[in-house]
Design an enzyme around this catalytic site. Structure first.
Site, PDB file in Angstrom:
ATOM      1  N   ILE A 162       0.853  -1.198   0.000  1.00 31.89           N
ATOM      2  CA  ILE A 162       0.000   0.000   0.000  1.00 31.89           C
ATOM      3  C   ILE A 162       0.880   1.235   0.000  1.00 31.89           C
ATOM      4  CG2 ILE A 162      -1.852   1.227   1.192  1.00 31.89           C
ATOM      5  CD1 ILE A 162      -2.545  -1.435   2.588  1.00 31.89           C
ATOM      6  N   ALA A 163       0.606   2.142  -0.915  1.00 25.65           N
ATOM      7  CA  ALA A 163       1.396   3.369  -1.023  1.00 25.65           C
ATOM      8  C   ALA A 163       0.684   4.538  -0.351  1.00 25.65           C
ATOM      9  CB  ALA A 163       1.635   3.710  -2.494  1.00 25.65           C
ATOM     10  N   GLU A 164       1.439   5.278   0.445  1.00 25.70           N
ATOM     11  CA  GLU A 164       0.932   6.543   0.981  1.00 25.70           C
ATOM     12  C   GLU A 164       1.593   7.660   0.187  1.00 25.70           C
ATOM     13  OE1 GLU A 164       1.286   9.387   4.895  1.00 25.70           O
ATOM     14  OE2 GLU A 164       1.615   7.236   5.136  1.00 25.70           O
ATOM     15  N   ASP A 165       0.802   8.389  -0.564  1.00 20.92           N
ATOM     16  CA  ASP A 165       1.378   9.386  -1.466  1.00 20.92           C
ATOM     17  C   ASP A 165       0.426  10.563  -1.611  1.00 20.92           C
ATOM     18  OD1 ASP A 165       3.083  10.436  -3.670  1.00 20.92           O
ATOM     19  OD2 ASP A 165       1.300   9.955  -4.843  1.00 20.92           O
ATOM     20  N   SER A 175      -1.174  13.999   4.864  1.00 21.97           N
ATOM     21  CA  SER A 175      -0.691  13.829   6.226  1.00 21.97           C
ATOM     22  C   SER A 175      -0.088  15.132   6.673  1.00 21.97           C
ATOM     23  CB  SER A 175       0.220  12.682   6.145  1.00 21.97           C
ATOM     24  OG  SER A 175       1.445  12.507   6.462  1.00 21.97           O
TER      25      SER A 175
END
Length: 318
Positions: A31-34, A83
């Protein structure tokens, strides 16, 4: 992206990591947080993508951060609530510094909104839910790795798990979070279809929606409570509250008593639905209900046989 500022070595590393991980463990999920909407993030590496399976949607957390920091409570729009550098708890509980403890009123506000924002994000956001470590108990500080902006300090590169060792707001929030997770375990909330939002009132600051058999009702108003607020439902019968953010064990005030948790519908068209029931909605609280008993007395079934119809009236006996 697509300019001279891209860290090409980092991109190559992510491609290589995804390719190796999926080759070694075919069932793995990455899973990518971007926040940049980098193109091809979830495309296969064989097609020039970076190879992630899922991409975290940060718009919900960014919306809450913006709303909590920039908009007074009474100006929140229910139509838009459907974020960063701080955690939500740091904004709401203001305990991320060495200031004196908050008043009970401000602590109640922060705790109430933390529970409501998590519940509505969890149940309305889609088919997946990813929480930041520590947010389940309202961690008062953000997590931050050592970097030039903080002089490579490790002071924020940790979680204060010891906050859960004593009774108080953190245990209350953690207790609520565990029961919120049980909703998905018991009712399969996230695997059901998308929610049907049928009641949005910006003046009263109330929003209600159905997802599967569950009915969600939120009163975001900072001061106004409603004794007999009408919410529409399609199916007649009895509805039972199975989660209430205002219970004392979650740090709430316990205004709605357990004997009020069972409500029978009224045959009255509300919100475009055939029935409704009147629910008590204290300010800054949310409730989750489920139908526990259909209204057999008013339920009719029609069977068609050729040109004849048989009408069967079903009656419920105690």
């Amino acid at each position: 992206y697509c300019n001279q500022y891209v860290d090409n070595d980092a991109v190559k590393y992510l491609i290589l990591a995804n390719e190796i991980l999926h080759a070694l463990h075919p069932n793995i999920i990455t899973i990518a947080e971007d926040a940049t909407f980098y193109p091809g993030l979830c495309e296969p590496t064989s097609q020039g993508g970076i190879g992630f399976d899922y991409h975290v949607n940060l718009s919900a957390s960014e919306m809450w951060l913006s709303l909590l920091k920039n908009t007074p409570d009474h100006e929140w729009s229910m139509s838009k609530s459907i974020s960063g550098g701080q955690s939500l708890a740091e904004i709401l509980l203001s305990q991320g510094n060495d200031k004196a403890p908050q008043s009970n009123e401000l602590l109640l506000r922060g705790s109430s909104l933390l529970k409501m924002t998590k519940l509505i994000t969890f149940t309305i956001g889609g088919r997946g839910y990813l929480n930041f470590m520590g947010n389940e108990f309202g961690h008062p500080k953000r997590v931050e790795f050592p970097m030039p902006s903080n002089n490579f300090s490790f002071s924020l590169a940790n979680r204060c798990w010891d906050l859960l060792e004593k009774e108080g707001v953190y245990q209350d929030l953690f207790r609520f979070d565990k029961d919120m997770m049980k909703l998905d375990k018991n009712e399969k909330v996230l695997s059901r279809g998308l929610p049907n939002i049928h009641h949005v009132n910006d003046t009263n600051m109330v929003i209600s929606y159905l997802r599967g058999p569950l009915l969600f009702v939120f009163n975001f108003h900072p001061t106004d409570s409603y004794e007999r607020y009408c919410i529409g439902v399609d199916e007649a019968g009895e509805y039972q509250v199975i989660l209430n953010t205002d219970e004392r064990r979650y740090g709430g005030q316990g205004i709605v008593k357990e004997e009020q948790y069972l409500q029978r519908t009224i045959s009255k068209r509300v919100d475009g639905l055939r029935n409704c029931f009147e629910v008590s909605l204290p300010s800054r609280t949310a409730q989750v209900g489920v139908q526990v008993m259909p209204d057999f007395e008013n339920m009719k079934t029609v069977f068609t046989l050729g040109r004849s119809s048989i009408l069967i009236q079903r009656t419920y006996y105690e």
